[in-house]
Design an enzyme around this catalytic site. Structure first.
Site, PDB file in Angstrom:
ATOM      1  N   ILE A   1      13.589 -35.381  26.973  1.00  0.00           N
ATOM      2  CA  ILE A   1      13.574 -34.138  26.206  1.00  0.00           C
ATOM      3  C   ILE A   1      14.189 -32.999  27.017  1.00  0.00           C
ATOM      4  O   ILE A   1      14.900 -32.141  26.488  1.00  0.00           O
ATOM      5  CB  ILE A   1      12.125 -33.804  25.761  1.00  0.00           C
TER       6      ILE A   1
ATOM      7  N   LYS B   1       4.174 -39.536  31.944  1.00  0.00           N
ATOM      8  CA  LYS B   1       3.798 -39.529  30.519  1.00  0.00           C
ATOM      9  C   LYS B   1       3.570 -40.924  29.920  1.00  0.00           C
ATOM     10  O   LYS B   1       3.561 -41.100  28.707  1.00  0.00           O
ATOM     11  CB  LYS B   1       4.890 -38.822  29.734  1.00  0.00           C
TER      12      LYS B   1
ATOM     13  N   SER C   1       1.346 -32.273  23.758  1.00  0.00           N
ATOM     14  CA  SER C   1       1.483 -33.447  22.905  1.00  0.00           C
ATOM     15  C   SER C   1       0.432 -33.470  21.807  1.00  0.00           C
ATOM     16  O   SER C   1      -0.684 -32.992  22.003  1.00  0.00           O
ATOM     17  CB  SER C   1       1.348 -34.711  23.762  1.00  0.00           C
TER      18      SER C   1
ATOM     19  N   TYR D   1      -3.489 -39.759  30.649  1.00  0.00           N
ATOM     20  CA  TYR D   1      -2.277 -38.991  30.291  1.00  0.00           C
ATOM     21  C   TYR D   1      -2.662 -37.907  29.283  1.00  0.00           C
ATOM     22  O   TYR D   1      -2.378 -36.725  29.491  1.00  0.00           O
ATOM     23  CB  TYR D   1      -1.203 -39.912  29.708  1.00  0.00           C
TER      24      TYR D   1
ATOM     25  N   LYS E   1      -2.877 -33.482  29.480  1.00  0.00           N
ATOM     26  CA  LYS E   1      -2.300 -32.501  28.544  1.00  0.00           C
ATOM     27  C   LYS E   1      -3.390 -31.530  28.063  1.00  0.00           C
ATOM     28  O   LYS E   1      -3.198 -30.321  28.004  1.00  0.00           O
ATOM     29  CB  LYS E   1      -1.665 -33.208  27.343  1.00  0.00           C
TER      30      LYS E   1
ATOM     31  N   ARG F   1       2.974 -42.288  12.172  1.00  0.00           N
ATOM     32  CA  ARG F   1       3.225 -41.216  13.136  1.00  0.00           C
ATOM     33  C   ARG F   1       4.241 -40.237  12.533  1.00  0.00           C
ATOM     34  O   ARG F   1       4.936 -40.575  11.579  1.00  0.00           O
ATOM     35  CB  ARG F   1       3.820 -41.787  14.448  1.00  0.00           C
TER      36      ARG F   1
ATOM     37  N   ARG G   1      -3.120 -52.063  19.066  1.00  0.00           N
ATOM     38  CA  ARG G   1      -2.986 -51.744  20.503  1.00  0.00           C
ATOM     39  C   ARG G   1      -4.147 -50.840  20.917  1.00  0.00           C
ATOM     40  O   ARG G   1      -4.434 -49.846  20.243  1.00  0.00           O
ATOM     41  CB  ARG G   1      -1.645 -51.045  20.759  1.00  0.00           C
TER      42      ARG G   1
END
Ligand code: WQD
Length: 339
Positions: free
Chosen positions: A13, A86, A124, A149, A153, A231, A294
């Site tokens: 990004i 990340k 995020s 992770y 954030k 998503r 998952r």
């Protein structure tokens, strides 16, 4: 229009944001330690922008070096802070590595500017966990992170909000990304996963080009229309443009001391819909199987992006087809020009 520092500027990004800052007339300084990116991106950026990037290799966890660097760059007025680890799965295996890197770098940066700077923070949607209501707004409660992770954030946002509350000279905009995918239309920059991609779209493109086997769809027994998880996928170029809008808003003194924005499209797509969209957009046939869910995945999330439209004057413009085509063109470029 001051100079903008982009940390993690050779990352996925970060590199796309460097291009959009350039396109908007900003002078940019990049720093990176290449822990999750490739120096060749600097050459690619020069090809795209026509200008050799002003780059310094810097470990943001080294407090003295960060202070020295910032003192050497007195005309930096804004910072876009991407540099962080990340990988969700890696963070579960190595939590201390994530807490050390992601917090030391952030705190060293703010201290180096004596808490007097405009800072855009890369956050995020993972902070929402599985939202109770969809689309999820910025006012939704932050939920216990599923991974170290995600926790970095959440805690980083708290550090920034609490510091801004007592530091008028520090302005921060936290940008909560949904799922960044795709690549610059030149196919000269894009996502560079290290090892086996954990994220869906880079795995799809590597499977399509023959680098990986069949895609495993992580679960089709969710309470969604086709059973696979949903998503909010957003083109990385749209995401990059939002960072320019955020910096501009702060530079024009429109921003409050601490603000949060969702960066998504406002639309959800399931894993199976993405697979089919890739096939329709590229004409490539994908092999996939259905596997178990998952660990740590949420069922469905997509963003309410009204606030970003109203206050940033920004909205995502590139559609799923462009996301898939640009990701595929980048994968084909990499096949011919391995990094
Ligand atoms: C998307 C969907 C998977 C791979 C994470 C982080 C987020 C951001 C993006 C850093 C899920 C499914 C995936 C595969 C699959 N990270 N999937 N087969 O987990 O939504 O977000 O990455 O910036 O902060 O949380 O993204 O791309 O890994 O997964 O079925 O081979 O695709 O289960 O439902 P995710 P993802």
């Amino acid at each position: 229009m001051g100079k903008i520092l982009v940390t993690g500027g050779t990352g996925f990004i970060g590199s796309h944001t460097v291009v959009e800052l350039h396109n908007s007339g900003y002078e940019v300084v990049l720093v990176d330690d290449f822990s999750n990116s490739n120096p060749k991106i600097l050459t690619q950026l020069e090809q795209i922008t026509g200008k050799k990037p002003v780059f310094f290799e810097l470990d943001l966890c080294d407090e003295r070096k960060v202070k020295e660097f910032v003192q050497s760059q007195p005309d930096i007025s804004g910072v876009i802070h991407f540099a962080a680890f990340k990988a969700v799965g890696e963070s579960v295996r190595e939590p201390l590595k994530y807490y050390r890197n992601n917090f030391y770098s952030l705190i060293n940066l703010i201290n180096a500017f004596d808490s007097s700077v405009n800072l855009v923070f890369s956050s995020s949607c993972t902070v929402y966990g599985q939202p109770d209501h969809l689309p999820v707004t910025e006012a939704a409660p932050v939920k216990k992170a599923e991974s170290p992770y995600g926790n970095t954030k959440q805690i980083a946002e708290e550090i920034l909000q609490e510091t801004c509350a007592v530091t008028p000279s520090l302005k921060v905009t936290s940008l909560r990304y949904f799922n960044p995918v795709g690549a610059h239309h030149s196919a000269l920059i894009g996502e560079l996963p290290i090892g086996v991609p954990q994220n869906l779209v880079p795995f799809i493109t590597q499977s399509a080009i023959g680098k990986r086997g069949a895609i495993v769809v992580h679960g089709n027994d969710y309470r969604t229309p086709d059973g696979s998880a949903i998503r909010d996928y957003i083109h990385v170029v749209d995401l990059a443009k939002a960072h320019v809008a955020a910096i501009k808003r702060m530079e024009e003194h429109q921003a409050a001391n601490y603000e949060v924005f969702n960066l998504g499209t406002g639309k959800g797509s399931s894993v199976l819909e993405i697979i089919h969209a890739f096939e329709e957009s590229t004409g490539e046939k994908l092999n996939y199987t259905i596997g178990p869910r998952r660990e740590g995945d949420i069922e469905q999330v997509w963003g309410d992006v009204t606030k970003s439209a109203e206050l940033l004057g920004w909205k995502a413009e590139l559609d799923i087809k462009e996301m898939m085509l640009s990701a595929w063109n980048w994968e084909k470029y990499l096949q011919k020009n391995p990094f």
